[in-house]
Design a protein around this motif. Structure first.
Motif, mmCIF file in Angstrom:
data_model
loop_
_atom_site.group_PDB
_atom_site.id
_atom_site.type_symbol
_atom_site.label_atom_id
_atom_site.label_comp_id
_atom_site.label_asym_id
_atom_site.label_seq_id
_atom_site.Cartn_x
_atom_site.Cartn_y
_atom_site.Cartn_z
ATOM 1 N N THR A 128 34.084 28.188 156.434
ATOM 2 C CA THR A 128 33.802 27.434 157.660
ATOM 3 C C THR A 128 32.908 26.238 157.375
ATOM 4 O OG1 THR A 128 34.052 29.419 159.025
ATOM 5 C CG2 THR A 128 32.850 27.576 159.990
ATOM 6 N N ARG A 131 35.074 23.593 155.873
ATOM 7 C CA ARG A 131 35.904 22.988 156.929
ATOM 8 C C ARG A 131 35.078 22.036 157.790
ATOM 9 N NH1 ARG A 131 39.234 26.561 161.455
ATOM 10 N NH2 ARG A 131 40.261 24.818 162.536
ATOM 11 N N THR A 132 33.883 22.464 158.181
ATOM 12 C CA THR A 132 33.026 21.635 159.020
ATOM 13 C C THR A 132 32.554 20.392 158.278
ATOM 14 O OG1 THR A 132 32.266 23.618 160.195
ATOM 15 C CG2 THR A 132 30.941 21.632 160.431
ATOM 16 N N ALA A 135 35.328 17.938 158.253
ATOM 17 C CA ALA A 135 35.504 17.321 159.571
ATOM 18 C C ALA A 135 34.393 16.322 159.887
ATOM 19 C CB ALA A 135 35.538 18.408 160.647
ATOM 20 N N ALA A 136 33.184 16.578 159.403
ATOM 21 C CA ALA A 136 32.038 15.700 159.680
ATOM 22 C C ALA A 136 31.987 14.490 158.752
ATOM 23 C CB ALA A 136 30.737 16.494 159.571
ATOM 24 N N SER A 159 38.620 27.894 155.526
ATOM 25 C CA SER A 159 38.483 26.442 155.373
ATOM 26 C C SER A 159 39.618 25.682 156.047
ATOM 27 C CB SER A 159 38.430 26.062 153.890
ATOM 28 O OG SER A 159 39.731 25.986 153.327
ATOM 29 N N ALA A 247 26.969 29.309 159.807
ATOM 30 C CA ALA A 247 28.041 28.347 160.035
ATOM 31 C C ALA A 247 27.720 27.420 161.205
ATOM 32 C CB ALA A 247 29.359 29.079 160.272
ATOM 33 N N THR A 248 27.123 27.974 162.265
ATOM 34 C CA THR A 248 26.770 27.154 163.423
ATOM 35 C C THR A 248 25.654 26.175 163.075
ATOM 36 O OG1 THR A 248 27.404 28.957 164.903
ATOM 37 C CG2 THR A 248 26.046 27.207 165.825
ATOM 38 N N ALA A 251 27.052 23.352 161.113
ATOM 39 C CA ALA A 251 27.820 22.432 161.952
ATOM 40 C C ALA A 251 26.888 21.496 162.724
ATOM 41 C CB ALA A 251 28.703 23.219 162.920
ATOM 42 N N TYR A 255 26.857 17.467 161.792
ATOM 43 C CA TYR A 255 27.273 16.518 162.832
ATOM 44 C C TYR A 255 26.106 15.651 163.304
ATOM 45 C CZ TYR A 255 32.187 17.281 163.331
ATOM 46 O OH TYR A 255 33.536 17.273 163.100
#
Length: 262
Positions: A128, A131-132, A135-136, A159, A247-248, A251, A255
């Motif tokens: 995760t 993956r994050t 994305a960021a 991922s 994971a949070t 993120a 971000y």
């Protein structure tokens, strides 16, 4: 006829579920349309592709885009289940070369945002974060210390294909990873409940090149590793929750960096 679960070729591929076999043969399995599509988009990554007739029908466009040197092998449902780590087998599994991102390649690209996972052992969390980070807009992820295997099926699945598009460096020494990133000109930030820098008031720092340190799910960052950071950053918690899971938190931090850079 589709190959059955007892076929020698299927059994040989199934052995890649063991880390020792992956390491020895330098191959691993990636399953599902997202991961397989991302693997196929990486030149020379996929060795062969196992697919059920039903999955071949659902993903005809994906299979049509496969390079000519990738052999597509039909298997039955039981064989697909034997190759899968998921509760419900997607019927689409690729045998891939190991992903080896090196420090020299990452540093040469002048990274501006990197996530370092120190001793992160849960494959879902590690995948995760990858993956994050992807994305960021991060430039790389580092799995440092006693971390989960990047090529673990759950890591790859979590991922959602990002392990194929974002460099992931494996470094046994977390302190060495921090020094490498600091030498590359990145400001090293460690998440900490009692951090002296509030994430919501850190835009001046976040707008520059940053390497985020995230620790183990249960014990967090070791004190000696956190001490190497330029700043300890706290994430404001407005409600009654004592903390965020790994994971949070990753993120939120990644971000925050992405927003500040814009």
């Amino acid at each position: 006829m589709p190959l059955a679960a007892g076929n020698a070729r299927v059994k040989d591929a199934r052995r890649l579920s063991r880390r020792s076999v992956r390491t020895e043969r330098r191959l691993f399995l990636a399953e599902g349309p997202n991961a397989v599509a991302a693997a196929l988009a990486r030149p020379g990554c996929v060795v062969e592709l196992f697919v059920t007739p039903a999955a071949a029908g659902r993903h005809a466009d994906l299979l049509a885009a496969a390079p000519d040197d990738v052999e597509v092998v039909l298997v039955d449902d039981r064989a697909a289940a034997a190759l899968s780590d998921a509760v419900t087998a997607p019927g689409l599994v690729a045998v891939c070369h190991l992903l080896d991102a090196g420090w020299d390649d990452v540093v040469a690209a002048s990274p501006r945002l990197v996530a370092v996972c120190a001793d992160v052992r849960d494959p879902g969390n590690a995948g995760t974060v990858v993956r994050t980070a992807d994305a960021a807009g991060a430039d790389a992820v580092v799995l440092a210390g006693d971390a989960v295997d990047l090529h673990n099926a759950k890591t790859v699945r979590a991922s959602a294909g990002s392990v194929f598009s974002l460099p992931v460096v494996v470094e046994r020494d977390p302190a060495a990873a921090v020094r490498r990133l600091a030498d590359a000109g990145l400001t090293v930030l460690a998440t900490a409940a009692d951090g002296e820098l509030d994430l919501f008031a850190a835009d001046d720092v976040l707008a520059g090149g940053v390497a985020w340190l995230f620790g183990n799910e249960a014990s967090g960052l070791p004190a000696d590793l956190a001490a190497l950071a330029d700043h300890r950053v706290s994430i404001p918690l407005a409600g009654h929750a004592e903390s965020l899971n790994l994971a949070t938190a990753a993120a939120v931090c990644l971000y925050a960096s992405a927003r500040a850079r814009r």
